[in-house]
Design an enzyme around this catalytic site. Structure first.
Site, mmCIF file in Angstrom:
data_model
loop_
_atom_site.group_PDB
_atom_site.id
_atom_site.type_symbol
_atom_site.label_atom_id
_atom_site.label_comp_id
_atom_site.label_asym_id
_atom_site.label_seq_id
_atom_site.Cartn_x
_atom_site.Cartn_y
_atom_site.Cartn_z
ATOM 1 N N LYS A 13 0.842 -1.213 0.000
ATOM 2 C CA LYS A 13 0.000 0.000 0.000
ATOM 3 C C LYS A 13 0.875 1.261 0.000
ATOM 4 C CE LYS A 13 -2.142 -1.217 3.825
ATOM 5 N NZ LYS A 13 -1.446 -2.501 4.094
ATOM 6 N N ARG A 126 11.558 -5.601 5.148
ATOM 7 C CA ARG A 126 11.418 -4.146 4.936
ATOM 8 C C ARG A 126 12.381 -3.371 5.826
ATOM 9 N NH1 ARG A 126 5.672 -1.708 5.397
ATOM 10 N NH2 ARG A 126 5.696 -2.923 7.317
ATOM 11 N N ARG A 159 11.013 -1.513 11.411
ATOM 12 C CA ARG A 159 9.899 -1.143 12.288
ATOM 13 C C ARG A 159 9.777 -2.173 13.422
ATOM 14 N NH1 ARG A 159 4.851 0.164 8.340
ATOM 15 N NH2 ARG A 159 3.811 -1.174 9.864
HETATM 16 P P1 AP5 Z 1 4.847 -1.597 1.851
HETATM 17 O O1 AP5 Z 1 4.508 -0.807 0.644
HETATM 18 O O2 AP5 Z 1 5.591 -0.899 2.938
HETATM 19 O O3 AP5 Z 1 3.542 -2.351 2.404
HETATM 20 P P2 AP5 Z 1 2.235 -1.824 3.110
HETATM 21 O O4 AP5 Z 1 1.069 -2.491 2.495
HETATM 22 O O5 AP5 Z 1 2.236 -0.307 3.170
HETATM 23 O O6 AP5 Z 1 2.491 -2.469 4.540
HETATM 24 P P3 AP5 Z 1 2.382 -1.945 6.005
HETATM 25 O O7 AP5 Z 1 3.108 -2.982 6.829
HETATM 26 O O8 AP5 Z 1 2.867 -0.534 6.176
HETATM 27 O O9 AP5 Z 1 0.864 -2.013 6.244
HETATM 28 P P4 AP5 Z 1 0.139 -2.227 7.521
HETATM 29 O O10 AP5 Z 1 -1.232 -2.041 7.043
HETATM 30 O O11 AP5 Z 1 0.401 -3.476 8.284
HETATM 31 O O12 AP5 Z 1 0.790 -1.129 8.510
HETATM 32 P P5 AP5 Z 1 0.351 0.353 8.908
HETATM 33 O O13 AP5 Z 1 1.553 1.179 8.956
HETATM 34 O O14 AP5 Z 1 -0.843 0.788 8.128
HETATM 35 O O15 AP5 Z 1 5.682 -2.885 1.370
HETATM 36 C C1 AP5 Z 1 6.208 -3.815 2.290
HETATM 37 C C2 AP5 Z 1 7.612 -4.255 1.842
HETATM 38 O O16 AP5 Z 1 7.531 -4.990 0.632
HETATM 39 C C3 AP5 Z 1 8.581 -3.092 1.560
HETATM 40 O O17 AP5 Z 1 9.851 -3.471 1.984
HETATM 41 C C4 AP5 Z 1 8.545 -2.924 0.040
HETATM 42 O O18 AP5 Z 1 9.779 -2.450 -0.440
HETATM 43 C C5 AP5 Z 1 8.237 -4.343 -0.432
HETATM 44 N N1 AP5 Z 1 7.344 -4.412 -1.592
HETATM 45 C C6 AP5 Z 1 6.163 -3.743 -1.764
HETATM 46 N N2 AP5 Z 1 5.573 -4.076 -2.937
HETATM 47 C C7 AP5 Z 1 6.396 -5.016 -3.520
HETATM 48 C C8 AP5 Z 1 6.332 -5.763 -4.739
HETATM 49 N N3 AP5 Z 1 5.300 -5.656 -5.594
HETATM 50 N N4 AP5 Z 1 7.328 -6.621 -5.009
HETATM 51 C C9 AP5 Z 1 8.359 -6.782 -4.140
HETATM 52 N N5 AP5 Z 1 8.484 -6.107 -2.970
HETATM 53 C C10 AP5 Z 1 7.508 -5.239 -2.651
HETATM 54 O O19 AP5 Z 1 -0.208 0.085 10.410
HETATM 55 C C11 AP5 Z 1 0.655 -0.208 11.485
HETATM 56 C C12 AP5 Z 1 -0.160 -0.322 12.760
HETATM 57 O O20 AP5 Z 1 -0.810 0.941 13.064
HETATM 58 C C13 AP5 Z 1 -1.326 -1.341 12.740
HETATM 59 O O21 AP5 Z 1 -0.895 -2.651 13.062
HETATM 60 C C14 AP5 Z 1 -2.268 -0.739 13.806
HETATM 61 O O22 AP5 Z 1 -1.846 -1.040 15.110
HETATM 62 C C15 AP5 Z 1 -2.124 0.756 13.586
HETATM 63 N N6 AP5 Z 1 -3.109 1.289 12.626
HETATM 64 C C16 AP5 Z 1 -2.853 1.853 11.401
HETATM 65 N N7 AP5 Z 1 -4.000 2.226 10.793
HETATM 66 C C17 AP5 Z 1 -5.012 1.880 11.635
HETATM 67 C C18 AP5 Z 1 -6.433 1.973 11.562
HETATM 68 N N8 AP5 Z 1 -7.043 2.503 10.478
HETATM 69 N N9 AP5 Z 1 -7.163 1.491 12.596
HETATM 70 C C19 AP5 Z 1 -6.567 0.963 13.691
HETATM 71 N N10 AP5 Z 1 -5.234 0.829 13.815
HETATM 72 C C20 AP5 Z 1 -4.451 1.294 12.809
#
Ligand code: AP5
Ligand code: ZN
Length: 215
Positions: A13, A126, A159
């Site tokens: 994402k 990552r 992270r």
């Molecule tokens: P990346 O693009 O970083 O993936 P992402 O989908 O953004 O993953 P996140 O881990 O950031 O999502 P998440 O939803 O778990 O965490 P968030 O920060 O929202 O890609 C991942 C890796 O793969 C990278 O190294 C990249 O280089 C590689 N990659 C990407 N695409 C690729 C491809 N096609 N091919 C090869 N490699 C690739 O949330 C964190 C925490 O915050 C949650 O657990 C929760 O506690 C809280 N939180 C956040 N939002 C909410 C909400 N709305 N409600 C409640 N709690 C929330």
């Protein structure tokens, strides 16, 4: 254009939001990035959120809805792309209600689809830059020099929630609480499913095709 980008942890994402911002000039609103900023600043919200985040569970809806409503209201007319929000059906309903008040709504929902094994590999590999926020992967998208940001020379970090154990919880949380959001939207509008197992340029090509059609 107002875009919601859904997908499991590690689906890409954040990676693809950056590409969307570059192509369409939208504002990137990532709930995870906003929460990590709040934590770094030591705010009340950051302190309340940290235990949930480190355990791979969701921060309570009321805190998130308030935080993201503010962010969406402050977005320019050009539009935004939401990353990591909404993550529960309650959050999706709150977002719809808040946009409807201003006479607007979401234009498109995109769902990045990725298998669990790939999620674990992407998340544990990552590394991110604490200075500029650039995201790398040790194998898939390595920096030019190991452990060092290409843009500013800062040492890359992992992270705290990117360990194999916490990823299991994040995936379980996703299936339990966030996958129903895909169904919520599918019952109300067209959701564009984009296979996201492939390399990032191939995923982006399909994503751009979907979004170009809306311009
Ligand atoms: P990346 O693009 O970083 O993936 P992402 O989908 O953004 O993953 P996140 O881990 O950031 O999502 P998440 O939803 O778990 O965490 P968030 O920060 O929202 O890609 C991942 C890796 O793969 C990278 O190294 C990249 O280089 C590689 N990659 C990407 N695409 C690729 C491809 N096609 N091919 C090869 N490699 C690739 O949330 C964190 C925490 O915050 C949650 O657990 C929760 O506690 C809280 N939180 C956040 N939002 C909410 C909400 N709305 N409600 C409640 N709690 C929330
Ligand atoms: Zn950097």
């Amino acid at each position: 254009m107002r875009v919601v980008l859904l997908g499991a942890p590690g689906a890409g994402k954040g990676t693809h939001c950056k590409k969307i911002v570059g192509r369409y000039g939208l504002l990137h609103l990532s709930s995870g990035d906003i929460l990590r900023r709040e934590r770094a600043e030591g705010s009340d919200l950051g302190k309340k959120a940290q235990g949930y985040m480190d355990a791979g569970t969701l921060v309570p809806d009321d805190l998130i809805v308030e935080m993201m409503s503010k962010a969406v209201k402050g977005a320019p007319d050009g539009g935004f792309v939401l990353d990591g929000f909404p993550r529960t059906v309650h959050q999706a309903e709150a977002l719809d209600r808040s946009l409807a008040k201003d006479g607007s709504g979401i234009d498109v929902v995109v769902n990045l689809q990725v298998g669990d094994e790939i999620v674990v590999d992407r998340i544990t590999g990552r590394r991110s830059c604490p200075k500029c926020g650039a995201v790398y992967h040790v194998k898939n998208m390595p920096p030019k020099q190991e452990g060092v940001c290409d843009h500013d020379g800062a040492a890359l970090v992992q992270r705290p929630d990117d360990t194999a154990d916490v990823v299991k919880n994040r995936l379980a949380t996703y299936y339990e609480q966030t996958e129903p959001v895909v169904e919520y939207y599918k019952a109300r509008r067209d959701v564009r499913d984009v296979p996201a197992d492939g390399d990032a340029d191939a995923v982006a090509a399909v994503l751009f095709e979907e979004l170009d059609a809306l311009r």
